[in-house]
Scaffold this motif. Structure first.
Motif, PDB file in Angstrom:
ATOM      1  N   UNK A   1      -6.844  15.547  -1.862  1.00 22.24           N
ATOM      2  CA  UNK A   1      -5.688  14.578  -2.531  1.00 22.24           C
ATOM      3  C   UNK A   1      -5.643  14.023  -3.711  1.00 22.24           C
ATOM      4  N   UNK A   2      -4.618  14.230  -4.192  1.00 19.95           N
ATOM      5  CA  UNK A   2      -4.417  13.950  -5.570  1.00 19.95           C
ATOM      6  C   UNK A   2      -4.328  12.382  -5.729  1.00 19.95           C
ATOM      7  N   UNK A   3      -4.771  11.671  -6.787  1.00 18.19           N
ATOM      8  CA  UNK A   3      -4.897  10.316  -6.737  1.00 18.19           C
ATOM      9  C   UNK A   3      -3.570   9.831  -7.338  1.00 18.19           C
ATOM     10  N   UNK A   4      -2.774  10.769  -7.994  1.00 25.06           N
ATOM     11  CA  UNK A   4      -1.559  10.111  -8.396  1.00 25.06           C
ATOM     12  C   UNK A   4      -0.282  10.087  -7.291  1.00 25.06           C
ATOM     13  N   UNK A   5      -0.787  10.593  -6.201  1.00 33.71           N
ATOM     14  CA  UNK A   5       0.288  10.702  -5.215  1.00 33.71           C
ATOM     15  C   UNK A   5      -0.056   9.275  -4.146  1.00 33.71           C
ATOM     16  N   UNK A   6       1.001   8.553  -3.932  1.00 31.34           N
ATOM     17  CA  UNK A   6       0.745   7.283  -3.021  1.00 31.34           C
ATOM     18  C   UNK A   6       0.269   7.842  -1.982  1.00 31.34           C
ATOM     19  N   UNK A   7      -0.621   6.626  -1.152  1.00 30.53           N
ATOM     20  CA  UNK A   7      -0.964   6.861   0.264  1.00 30.53           C
ATOM     21  C   UNK A   7      -0.074   5.671   1.147  1.00 30.53           C
ATOM     22  N   UNK A   8       0.398   6.111   2.235  1.00 31.15           N
ATOM     23  CA  UNK A   8       0.786   5.084   3.198  1.00 31.15           C
ATOM     24  C   UNK A   8       0.228   4.932   4.193  1.00 31.15           C
ATOM     25  N   UNK A   9      -0.370   3.731   4.547  1.00 25.69           N
ATOM     26  CA  UNK A   9      -1.054   3.432   5.844  1.00 25.69           C
ATOM     27  C   UNK A   9      -0.252   2.446   6.725  1.00 25.69           C
ATOM     28  N   UNK A  10      -0.154   2.872   7.984  1.00 23.58           N
ATOM     29  CA  UNK A  10       0.666   2.022   8.827  1.00 23.58           C
ATOM     30  C   UNK A  10      -0.260   1.524   9.861  1.00 23.58           C
ATOM     31  N   UNK A  11      -0.045   0.101  10.047  1.00 19.99           N
ATOM     32  CA  UNK A  11      -0.794  -0.777  10.871  1.00 19.99           C
ATOM     33  C   UNK A  11      -2.020  -1.207   9.961  1.00 19.99           C
ATOM     34  N   UNK A  12      -1.863  -2.714   9.701  1.00 15.92           N
ATOM     35  CA  UNK A  12      -2.759  -3.384   9.046  1.00 15.92           C
ATOM     36  C   UNK A  12      -3.880  -3.502   9.721  1.00 15.92           C
ATOM     37  N   UNK A  13      -4.255  -3.650  11.043  1.00 16.04           N
ATOM     38  CA  UNK A  13      -5.324  -4.283  11.712  1.00 16.04           C
ATOM     39  C   UNK A  13      -6.026  -2.816  11.608  1.00 16.04           C
ATOM     40  N   UNK A  14      -5.752  -1.673  11.813  1.00 12.24           N
ATOM     41  CA  UNK A  14      -6.873  -0.687  11.742  1.00 12.24           C
ATOM     42  C   UNK A  14      -6.661  -0.027  10.481  1.00 12.24           C
ATOM     43  N   UNK A  15      -5.608  -0.312   9.471  1.00 10.77           N
ATOM     44  CA  UNK A  15      -5.985   0.201   8.186  1.00 10.77           C
ATOM     45  C   UNK A  15      -6.284  -0.383   6.953  1.00 10.77           C
ATOM     46  N   UNK A  16      -6.503  -1.501   7.193  1.00  5.52           N
ATOM     47  CA  UNK A  16      -6.966  -2.325   5.964  1.00  5.52           C
ATOM     48  C   UNK A  16      -8.201  -1.771   5.415  1.00  5.52           C
ATOM     49  N   UNK A  17      -9.258  -1.437   6.134  1.00  6.35           N
ATOM     50  CA  UNK A  17     -10.417  -0.990   5.384  1.00  6.35           C
ATOM     51  C   UNK A  17     -10.314   0.337   4.917  1.00  6.35           C
ATOM     52  N   UNK A  18      -9.565   0.981   5.486  1.00  6.13           N
ATOM     53  CA  UNK A  18      -8.989   2.346   4.808  1.00  6.13           C
ATOM     54  C   UNK A  18      -8.188   2.238   3.675  1.00  6.13           C
ATOM     55  N   UNK A  19      -7.374   1.074   3.515  1.00  6.40           N
ATOM     56  CA  UNK A  19      -6.408   0.978   2.341  1.00  6.40           C
ATOM     57  C   UNK A  19      -7.475   0.371   1.178  1.00  6.40           C
ATOM     58  N   UNK A  20      -8.194  -0.305   1.558  1.00 10.72           N
ATOM     59  CA  UNK A  20      -9.247  -1.060   0.467  1.00 10.72           C
ATOM     60  C   UNK A  20      -9.849   0.033  -0.135  1.00 10.72           C
ATOM     61  N   UNK A  24      -9.725   1.110  -3.835  1.00 11.11           N
ATOM     62  CA  UNK A  24     -10.974   1.142  -4.990  1.00 11.11           C
ATOM     63  C   UNK A  24     -11.280   2.601  -5.510  1.00 11.11           C
ATOM     64  N   UNK A  25     -10.819   3.573  -4.971  1.00 13.73           N
ATOM     65  CA  UNK A  25     -11.059   4.937  -5.500  1.00 13.73           C
ATOM     66  C   UNK A  25      -9.796   5.275  -6.485  1.00 13.73           C
ATOM     67  N   UNK A  26      -8.840   4.475  -6.767  1.00 16.51           N
ATOM     68  CA  UNK A  26      -7.904   4.826  -7.507  1.00 16.51           C
ATOM     69  C   UNK A  26      -6.552   5.138  -6.836  1.00 16.51           C
ATOM     70  N   UNK A  27      -6.588   5.174  -5.654  1.00 16.01           N
ATOM     71  CA  UNK A  27      -5.099   5.442  -5.091  1.00 16.01           C
ATOM     72  C   UNK A  27      -4.298   4.457  -5.045  1.00 16.01           C
ATOM     73  N   UNK A  28      -2.915   4.844  -5.218  1.00 16.76           N
ATOM     74  CA  UNK A  28      -1.979   3.669  -4.894  1.00 16.76           C
ATOM     75  C   UNK A  28      -1.494   3.616  -3.321  1.00 16.76           C
ATOM     76  N   UNK A  29      -1.880   2.529  -2.935  1.00 16.96           N
ATOM     77  CA  UNK A  29      -1.622   2.539  -1.360  1.00 16.96           C
ATOM     78  C   UNK A  29      -0.637   1.372  -1.265  1.00 16.96           C
ATOM     79  N   UNK A  30       0.007   1.765  -0.220  1.00 16.81           N
ATOM     80  CA  UNK A  30       1.035   0.928   0.672  1.00 16.81           C
ATOM     81  C   UNK A  30       0.762   0.554   2.214  1.00 16.81           C
ATOM     82  N   UNK A  31       0.616  -0.721   2.673  1.00 20.95           N
ATOM     83  CA  UNK A  31       0.270  -0.957   3.829  1.00 20.95           C
ATOM     84  C   UNK A  31       1.508  -1.414   4.611  1.00 20.95           C
ATOM     85  N   UNK A  32       1.866  -0.700   5.695  1.00 19.02           N
ATOM     86  CA  UNK A  32       2.988  -0.977   6.447  1.00 19.02           C
ATOM     87  C   UNK A  32       2.456  -1.941   7.838  1.00 19.02           C
TER      88      UNK A  32
END
Length: 101
Positions: A1-20, A24-32
């Motif tokens: 996965x390229x770090x310049x590509x944004x990552x979309x995480x759906x569901x904060x309850x299950x996804x906040x750890x993944x998003x964090x 921290x690894x440099x990915x742009x993350x949006x949590x829905x």
């Protein structure tokens, strides 16, 4: 996965750890999340000591322990008679053995 590509995480309850972790690894993350605010939603979630150890890795363990409601005994009950089937002491000895509530 390229770090310049944004990552979309759906569901904060299950996804906040993944998003964090991804952030921290440099990915742009949006949590829905559908809910306008995170908070109590009814039934509690039971977490064992290993979950609190896992929270320490991304640096949220102290905050999780501060918000947690820790019980001193786990009771399993018969659904028909409502009698105790067994009980497990989760007090100081349990916490000392496993290093977390």
């Amino acid at each position: 996965m390229q770090r310049n590509k944004p990552v979309l995480v759906a569901d904060a309850i299950g996804g906040l750890a993944a998003a964090l972790g991804l952030a921290r690894k440099g990915f742009g993350v949006t949590v829905l999340e559908r809910s306008p605010a995170l908070g109590e939603i009814g039934a509690g979630v039971q977490l064992g000591p290993n979950a609190f150890h896992a929270f320490d890795h991304p640096g949220v363990g102290d905050a999780a322990r501060a918000m947690a409601v820790c019980v001193d005994k786990l009771r399993l009950m018969d659904a028909v008679t409502a009698e105790d089937a067994c009980a497990i002491d989760l007090g100081e000895r349990f916490r000392a053995r496993f290093g977390n509530p």
